[in-house]
Design a protein around this motif. Structure first.
Motif, PDB file in Angstrom:
ATOM      1  N   ALA A  85     -50.045  30.561  11.495  1.00  0.00           N
ATOM      2  CA  ALA A  85     -49.668  29.656  12.585  1.00  0.00           C
ATOM      3  C   ALA A  85     -49.649  30.390  13.918  1.00  0.00           C
ATOM      4  O   ALA A  85     -50.121  29.876  14.941  1.00  0.00           O
ATOM      5  CB  ALA A  85     -48.300  29.038  12.297  1.00  0.00           C
ATOM      6  N   PHE A  86     -49.121  31.611  13.911  1.00  0.00           N
ATOM      7  CA  PHE A  86     -49.055  32.380  15.154  1.00  0.00           C
ATOM      8  C   PHE A  86     -50.448  32.751  15.635  1.00  0.00           C
ATOM      9  O   PHE A  86     -50.759  32.654  16.828  1.00  0.00           O
ATOM     10  CB  PHE A  86     -48.218  33.644  14.949  1.00  0.00           C
ATOM     11  CG  PHE A  86     -48.024  34.435  16.214  1.00  0.00           C
ATOM     12  CD1 PHE A  86     -47.001  34.128  17.094  1.00  0.00           C
ATOM     13  CD2 PHE A  86     -48.882  35.476  16.537  1.00  0.00           C
ATOM     14  CE1 PHE A  86     -46.830  34.841  18.268  1.00  0.00           C
ATOM     15  CE2 PHE A  86     -48.721  36.202  17.704  1.00  0.00           C
ATOM     16  CZ  PHE A  86     -47.678  35.882  18.573  1.00  0.00           C
ATOM     17  N   GLY A  89     -52.180  29.775  17.130  1.00  0.00           N
ATOM     18  CA  GLY A  89     -51.592  29.494  18.433  1.00  0.00           C
ATOM     19  C   GLY A  89     -52.077  30.479  19.485  1.00  0.00           C
ATOM     20  O   GLY A  89     -52.378  30.091  20.631  1.00  0.00           O
ATOM     21  N   TYR A  90     -52.165  31.740  19.121  1.00  0.00           N
ATOM     22  CA  TYR A  90     -52.647  32.765  20.053  1.00  0.00           C
ATOM     23  C   TYR A  90     -54.124  32.518  20.385  1.00  0.00           C
ATOM     24  O   TYR A  90     -54.557  32.735  21.517  1.00  0.00           O
ATOM     25  CB  TYR A  90     -52.483  34.151  19.428  1.00  0.00           C
ATOM     26  CG  TYR A  90     -52.600  35.284  20.427  1.00  0.00           C
ATOM     27  CD1 TYR A  90     -51.466  35.833  21.019  1.00  0.00           C
ATOM     28  CD2 TYR A  90     -53.847  35.801  20.781  1.00  0.00           C
ATOM     29  CE1 TYR A  90     -51.570  36.868  21.938  1.00  0.00           C
ATOM     30  CE2 TYR A  90     -53.959  36.825  21.697  1.00  0.00           C
ATOM     31  CZ  TYR A  90     -52.816  37.365  22.269  1.00  0.00           C
ATOM     32  OH  TYR A  90     -52.933  38.390  23.185  1.00  0.00           O
ATOM     33  N   VAL A  92     -55.584  29.625  20.570  1.00  0.00           N
ATOM     34  CA  VAL A  92     -55.633  28.519  21.525  1.00  0.00           C
ATOM     35  C   VAL A  92     -55.368  29.021  22.944  1.00  0.00           C
ATOM     36  O   VAL A  92     -56.059  28.640  23.895  1.00  0.00           O
ATOM     37  CB  VAL A  92     -54.606  27.430  21.147  1.00  0.00           C
ATOM     38  CG1 VAL A  92     -54.503  26.367  22.245  1.00  0.00           C
ATOM     39  CG2 VAL A  92     -54.999  26.775  19.821  1.00  0.00           C
ATOM     40  N   LEU A  93     -54.378  29.908  23.087  1.00  0.00           N
ATOM     41  CA  LEU A  93     -54.059  30.462  24.407  1.00  0.00           C
ATOM     42  C   LEU A  93     -55.222  31.296  24.946  1.00  0.00           C
ATOM     43  O   LEU A  93     -55.554  31.218  26.138  1.00  0.00           O
ATOM     44  CB  LEU A  93     -52.792  31.325  24.324  1.00  0.00           C
ATOM     45  CG  LEU A  93     -51.491  30.580  24.025  1.00  0.00           C
ATOM     46  CD1 LEU A  93     -50.335  31.568  23.892  1.00  0.00           C
ATOM     47  CD2 LEU A  93     -51.188  29.561  25.118  1.00  0.00           C
TER      48      LEU A  93
END
Length: 208
Positions: A85-86, A89-90, A92-93
């Protein structure tokens, strides 16, 4: 039993080679160290956390924690899903930075990562990566214990590998700064980082 210096040296060299072989592969942690090194942001902190984390994990493997991880697969599953998940998310950033480079421009202070954010990010990428437990703890721990009384010398070699690699990657990345003086280069790097993070995140989520 007295150990010959040559035997100790050979064991340290073996540990060094094994450690380097496991950490040099492109991964989320290396991508972060490279990016922070090029930006010149909290490089010492990020490199230090990576090195100390590896030393702790290698020591834990030699102490036999790898056997505990093998006996409790549910723990690895939880870590794997949280890490996936992390990473996604990273990714996407990083993708947003690649598409909209003005939000995080290399040559300005706008959007720079704070010391606290850098610390949290590197700790998360390191300790929520299940491969670090399977590779660094279980694999290196197993290899080290095959050397009997010399196992801690093997561990010292593996730890040295981490120190050498992360220092070279983090502090050596400044040599690439002229290349990344152009915003376009940062868009490419962030695009690559996004792709790597997304690939690793999906792979981690699927458990492959």
């Amino acid at each position: 039993m007295l150990m010959m210096p040559l035997e100790i040296f050979a064991t340290v060299a073996t540990g060094l080679g094994a450690g380097l072989a496991l950490i040099i592969a492109i991964g989320a942690q290396n991508a972060l160290v490279l990016r922070q090194g090029i930006r010149g942001e909290h490089v010492g902190l990020v490199v230090l956390v990576c090195m100390l984390s590896d030393i702790v994990l290698i020591a834990a493997g030699i102490f036999g924690i790898g056997a505990v991880i093998t006996a409790a697969p549910a723990v690895v599953v939880v870590i794997r899903l949280a890490g996936a998940a992390f990473l996604i998310g990273y990714a996407v950033l990083a993708a947003k930075r690649a598409v909209h480079p003005g939000t995080l421009h290399a040559s300005t202070q706008t959007g720079t990562m704070s010391r606290k954010a850098a610390l949290i990010t590197v700790l998360t990428l390191t300790w929520l990566n299940p491969h670090v437990y399977l590779d660094t703890v279980l694999l290196l721990g197993t290899l080290a214990n095959q050397h009997g009384e010399l196992r801690w010398w093997f561990g010292a070699g593996a730890a040295l590998g981490s120190v050498v690699w992360f220092s070279a990657l983090g502090f050596g990345a400044k040599l690439l700064r002229p290349v990344f003086a152009k915003p376009g280069a940062w868009r490419v790097l962030d695009g690559l980082i996004a792709a790597v993070m997304l690939f690793l995140g999906i792979k981690m989520a699927l458990g492959v």
